[in-house]
Design a protein around this motif. Structure first.
Motif, PDB file in Angstrom:
ATOM      1  N   LEU A 179       0.832  -1.209   0.000  1.00  0.00           N
ATOM      2  CA  LEU A 179       0.000   0.000   0.000  1.00  0.00           C
ATOM      3  C   LEU A 179       0.868   1.262   0.000  1.00  0.00           C
ATOM      4  CD1 LEU A 179      -2.794  -1.167   2.460  1.00  0.00           C
ATOM      5  CD2 LEU A 179      -3.082  -0.628   0.030  1.00  0.00           C
ATOM      6  N   LEU A 213       2.265   1.652  -3.500  1.00  0.00           N
ATOM      7  CA  LEU A 213       1.216   2.138  -4.405  1.00  0.00           C
ATOM      8  C   LEU A 213       0.976   3.631  -4.211  1.00  0.00           C
ATOM      9  CD1 LEU A 213      -1.379  -0.769  -4.156  1.00  0.00           C
ATOM     10  CD2 LEU A 213       0.063  -0.196  -6.127  1.00  0.00           C
ATOM     11  N   VAL A 260       3.392   6.106  -6.149  1.00  0.00           N
ATOM     12  CA  VAL A 260       3.391   6.221  -7.611  1.00  0.00           C
ATOM     13  C   VAL A 260       2.662   7.463  -8.125  1.00  0.00           C
ATOM     14  CG1 VAL A 260       2.672   5.098  -9.758  1.00  0.00           C
ATOM     15  CG2 VAL A 260       3.729   3.756  -7.937  1.00  0.00           C
ATOM     16  N   TRP A 264      -3.948   2.632 -14.465  1.00  0.00           N
ATOM     17  CA  TRP A 264      -3.184   2.317 -13.261  1.00  0.00           C
ATOM     18  C   TRP A 264      -3.984   2.670 -12.007  1.00  0.00           C
ATOM     19  CZ3 TRP A 264      -1.366   4.317  -8.800  1.00  0.00           C
ATOM     20  CH2 TRP A 264      -0.396   3.574  -8.135  1.00  0.00           C
ATOM     21  N   LEU A 265      -4.593   3.835 -12.011  1.00  0.00           N
ATOM     22  CA  LEU A 265      -5.372   4.250 -10.842  1.00  0.00           C
ATOM     23  C   LEU A 265      -6.560   3.317 -10.593  1.00  0.00           C
ATOM     24  CD1 LEU A 265      -5.208   8.116 -11.276  1.00  0.00           C
ATOM     25  CD2 LEU A 265      -4.157   6.767  -9.445  1.00  0.00           C
ATOM     26  N   ARG A 297      -6.701   0.124 -11.365  1.00  0.00           N
ATOM     27  CA  ARG A 297      -6.142  -1.113 -10.805  1.00  0.00           C
ATOM     28  C   ARG A 297      -5.668  -0.895  -9.367  1.00  0.00           C
ATOM     29  NH1 ARG A 297      -4.565  -5.017 -15.081  1.00  0.00           N
ATOM     30  NH2 ARG A 297      -5.312  -4.096 -17.006  1.00  0.00           N
ATOM     31  N   LYS A 298      -5.165   0.276  -9.082  1.00  0.00           N
ATOM     32  CA  LYS A 298      -4.741   0.597  -7.715  1.00  0.00           C
ATOM     33  C   LYS A 298      -5.925   0.528  -6.762  1.00  0.00           C
ATOM     34  CE  LYS A 298      -2.823   4.284  -4.855  1.00  0.00           C
ATOM     35  NZ  LYS A 298      -3.938   4.823  -4.098  1.00  0.00           N
ATOM     36  N   LEU A 347      -6.656  -3.152  -6.121  1.00  0.00           N
ATOM     37  CA  LEU A 347      -5.639  -3.754  -5.269  1.00  0.00           C
ATOM     38  C   LEU A 347      -5.728  -3.226  -3.845  1.00  0.00           C
ATOM     39  CD1 LEU A 347      -3.329  -5.718  -5.064  1.00  0.00           C
ATOM     40  CD2 LEU A 347      -1.790  -3.948  -5.914  1.00  0.00           C
ATOM     41  N   THR A 348      -5.972  -1.948  -3.695  1.00  0.00           N
ATOM     42  CA  THR A 348      -6.116  -1.367  -2.360  1.00  0.00           C
ATOM     43  C   THR A 348      -7.301  -1.988  -1.631  1.00  0.00           C
ATOM     44  OG1 THR A 348      -5.086   0.699  -3.057  1.00  0.00           O
ATOM     45  CG2 THR A 348      -6.476   0.800  -1.107  1.00  0.00           C
TER      46      THR A 348
END
Length: 86
Positions: A24, A27, A30, A51-52, A54-55, A58-59
């Motif tokens: 985290l 991430l 970035v 990317w955001l 996917r972030k 994942l978060t």
């Protein structure tokens, strides 16, 4: 579960929590790199948006891991209490 297994479960959950927090943190480092000074144009904008997105996914997953770990330890402890009471 035996007491050593519960201790191992706690240790595993602590290691998982440390790893999740490290990811985290990485991430979070970035997005400040996005911008005109690193990459410009439509391709850069599309990549950053992807990317955001996917972030966020994942978060959400890592936050669930952090939340669930205490439940897993509690279940292991309860199973041991029930086993010991039998």
């Amino acid at each position: 579960m035996t007491a050593p297994e519960i201790a191992e479960c706690r240790a595993d959950m602590a290691a998982a929590a440390t790893a999740a927090r490290d990811i985290l943190d990485a991430l979070g480092a970035v997005p400040p790199m996005f911008g005109d000074h690193t990459w410009q144009g439509t391709a850069a904008d599309l990549w950053a948006a992807d990317w955001l997105a996917r972030k966020v996914q994942l978060t959400t997953l890592l936050d669930a891991v952090l939340t669930e770990q205490s439940h897993l330890v509690a279940r292991a402890e309860e199973a041991e209490r029930l086993r010991a009471a039998s």
